[in-house]
Design an enzyme around this catalytic site. Sequence first.
Site, short mmCIF file in Angstrom:
data_model
loop_
_atom_site.label_atom_id
_atom_site.label_comp_id
_atom_site.label_asym_id
_atom_site.label_seq_id
_atom_site.Cartn_x
_atom_site.Cartn_y
_atom_site.Cartn_z
N ASP A 30 0.83 -1.21 0.00
CA ASP A 30 0.00 0.00 0.00
C ASP A 30 0.86 1.26 0.00
OD1 ASP A 30 -2.20 1.61 0.11
OD2 ASP A 30 -2.86 1.00 2.10
N ASP A 31 0.58 2.14 -0.94
CA ASP A 31 1.31 3.42 -1.00
C ASP A 31 2.80 3.17 -1.20
OD1 ASP A 31 1.05 6.15 -1.09
OD2 ASP A 31 1.33 6.46 1.05
N CYS A 70 -5.97 4.31 -2.74
CA CYS A 70 -6.29 2.98 -2.20
C CYS A 70 -7.46 2.32 -2.91
CB CYS A 70 -6.60 3.10 -0.71
SG CYS A 70 -5.27 3.84 0.26
N LYS A 120 -6.19 -5.37 4.27
CA LYS A 120 -6.91 -4.11 4.05
C LYS A 120 -7.93 -4.27 2.92
CE LYS A 120 -6.04 0.65 2.61
NZ LYS A 120 -5.07 1.76 2.53
N HIS A 122 -11.07 -1.41 2.17
CA HIS A 122 -11.21 0.00 1.79
C HIS A 122 -12.09 0.23 0.56
CE1 HIS A 122 -9.09 4.22 1.63
NE2 HIS A 122 -10.38 4.27 1.92
#
Length: 231
Positions: A30-31, A70, A120, A122
């Site tokens: 993520d990111d 995301c 995750k 989202h």
Amino acid sequence: MISRRSFLGGSLAVPLAAAARPNIVFVFSDDHHFQGLGAAGNPKIHTPNLDALARGGVHFTNGIVSTSQCAPSRGIMLTGLETYQSGLISNGQTHFQKDVGPTAIEQLSRAGYDTIHIGKWHITPSPGEVGFGRSPLWLRGGGSPYRDPKLRRGQDGKDEVTPGHITDLFTDAAIAATAEARQPYFLWLAYNAPHTPWLADDKYRSPYRGIVNTSQCAPSRGIMLTGLETY
């Protein structure tokens, strides 16, 4: 002109129909900046296991995420559609638009795969609504503390404080899930590392001591990547 989605669907048809179907583990960081990887030529990032995967597989050096947030990136991977086609155009728009068709996960499920979601999420639809058969441990929203996060057990679970480091918790859940999985299985393992807030165990800090914050390596992010890839 053949669409990207049709091409990918056709390319999957033969291996999925074959007698011996491979297990698939999809790891989603993520990111994660494109050069946050030793295999990308960054000498200051310590990611030997990810580098080995890149050497032994395919490293897409020109791959992009058109909307690097995301929810949109998850929409692209789940559907094979661009953000304007899926409806997940930003982190503020997390519903699929109507008639997007079956997700990649639904198609794997129809092909006989045990579809497992960990980590995750989202997006607004639940994991079960997009084709996952089970979600042993997951984060409903987009952000979380790394220590003692509030996670859900099972698709109908409620947020509960779960003692431990979130990267360790997701990894342990993935190991347990694959050990008992029906063959073949598809595992979607979505970490929130190396997204902020950056917090990794001390054992991953030593390679970055004394490194100055530069465009090649922010030590705090490098520590998170080394912690993530160790698993």
